[in-house]
Design an enzyme around this catalytic site. Structure first.
Site, PDB file in Angstrom:
ATOM      1  N   HIS A  95       0.854  -1.205   0.000  1.00  0.00           N
ATOM      2  CA  HIS A  95       0.000   0.000   0.000  1.00  0.00           C
ATOM      3  C   HIS A  95       0.888   1.252   0.000  1.00  0.00           C
ATOM      4  O   HIS A  95       0.889   2.025   0.962  1.00  0.00           O
ATOM      5  CB  HIS A  95      -0.892  -0.043   1.236  1.00  0.00           C
ATOM      6  CG  HIS A  95      -2.101   0.824   1.170  1.00  0.00           C
ATOM      7  ND1 HIS A  95      -2.065   2.143   0.774  1.00  0.00           N
ATOM      8  CD2 HIS A  95      -3.406   0.559   1.453  1.00  0.00           C
ATOM      9  CE1 HIS A  95      -3.281   2.662   0.846  1.00  0.00           C
ATOM     10  NE2 HIS A  95      -4.116   1.712   1.243  1.00  0.00           N
ATOM     11  N   GLU A 104      -0.239   1.257  -5.775  1.00  0.00           N
ATOM     12  CA  GLU A 104      -0.014   0.022  -5.028  1.00  0.00           C
ATOM     13  C   GLU A 104       0.096  -1.187  -5.958  1.00  0.00           C
ATOM     14  O   GLU A 104      -0.791  -1.426  -6.775  1.00  0.00           O
ATOM     15  CB  GLU A 104      -1.170  -0.199  -4.048  1.00  0.00           C
ATOM     16  CG  GLU A 104      -1.486   1.018  -3.201  1.00  0.00           C
ATOM     17  CD  GLU A 104      -2.823   0.901  -2.495  1.00  0.00           C
ATOM     18  OE1 GLU A 104      -3.217  -0.236  -2.146  1.00  0.00           O
ATOM     19  OE2 GLU A 104      -3.490   1.946  -2.315  1.00  0.00           O
TER      20      GLU A 104
END
Length: 333
Positions: free
Chosen positions: A207, A306
């Protein structure tokens, strides 16, 4: 600096390679496993490598490893969540972003840098984004070598099942995460090994938060023509679309899209005349996210690009493994 404009400059791959050749040194490898609960002094004694790998107390006293390359680049990894919270170029310019609401006392995952989503991306049967970002990872090994054909400063971290994970996800596993500085490039290698006697499935992501000059100036290229899931209105029931733009932009509202079967190479223009080039293998999808006014104190200063397995799970048979790698590099535009 949090919520501030970056001064990130472009890096050339030739420069760090030349720096490494100019400063030969001996190889050092340490492979005794130690718990993240061990004291920083113990970790430094077992795994520290003078000038290249150092264990320090991070914020809230949380054990942290700092990687330093001979070219001047550095990276910082918290053992809690195996979260990379800093990646600086040789100039000292920061590439990643940590949110001002981030906490480091282990009461919650670290909000920023490169958090893990495993074994679940987003909402689902267990807690948001799974459990890997909530737990202390063990140090398995460190290494460093300034010879041009040998390893760069590196740390290998390991996570295995425990009572906490088994209550959410009843599987035995070994997750191995390696973070390396190759000159000014940041490299990650994530492996998931099935150590049980039954197959398991999971979704996952890195992330990654990147600092940008301003969200209005940031854009992601390499996604045109891809099918994407738009999660901005309903994450559990995303709408499907096809990307027609040459570059994905931000600033007009919440952006939360999963691009399916993404190419190995995408780039994030950070608005300074430089971009972060992201090259991946094993990660099938790319997620693009910016919270807009839901985080109005800082949304203008970062975007997330991501590498992910978000469109559907991967299944690993007993004794088998899954692997994904990423290479991040700052480039001129």
């Amino acid at each position: 600096m949090l919520c501030s404009a970056p001064t990130m400059r472009a890096a050339r791959a030739a420069r760090p390679a030349a720096a490494a050749r100019a400063a030969p040194g001996r190889r050092a490898v340490f492979a005794v496993r130690a718990s993240a609960g061990a004291g920083v002094a113990d970790l430094q004694k077992k795994f520290g490598i003078k000038g290249n790998v150092e264990f320090v107390e991070g914020k809230a006293g949380t054990p942290t490893v700092v990687l330093k390359h001979s070219c001047g680049a550095s990276a910082q990894v918290y053992l809690h969540g195996a979260c990379v919270t800093s990646w600086k170029q040789a100039s000292g310019d920061e590439v990643l972003y940590v949110r001002p609401d981030a906490v480091f006392d282990k009461s919650k995952p670290i909000s920023g840098g490169v958090p893990h989503c495993f074994p679940q991306f987003g909402p689902g049967a267990m807690q948001q984004h799974g459990f890997a970002r909530n737990l202390d990872w063990e140090v398995a090994s460190t290494s460093a070598d300034l010879q041009p054909d040998e390893k760069d400063p590196e740390v290998e971290l390991v996570l295995t099942e425990n009572d906490y994970t088994l209550k959410m996800w009843p599987h035995k596993f070994k997750a191995v995460y390696t973070v390396t500085l190759h000159g000014e490039q940041l490299r990650t290698d994530f492996r998931v090994i099935n150590t049980g006697d039954a197959p398991f499935s999971f979704t996952s992501a890195l992330h990654t938060y990147f600092e940008v000059l301003h969200v209005d100036k940031a854009k992601v290229t390499g996604l045109k023509g891809l099918t994407y899931l738009d999660k901005s209105k309903d994450p559990k029931n995303p709408a499907t679309g096809k990307e027609s733009r040459d570059a994905v932009t931000f600033g007009s509202g919440l952006v939360d899209s999963v691009y399916l079967d993404a190419p190995a190479h995408v780039e994030l223009d950070v608005g300074t005349g430089a971009a972060v080039a992201i090259d991946a293998s094993g990660w099938k999808d790319v997620v693009v996210w910016n919270p807009h006014l839901t985080m109005k104190e800082c949304y203008e200063s970062f975007v997330c690009v991501e590498n992910a397995l978000a469109g559907g799970p991967v299944t690993v048979q007993p004794g088998d493994s899954w692997r994904a790698t990423t290479n991040f590099q700052v480039v001129d535009l």
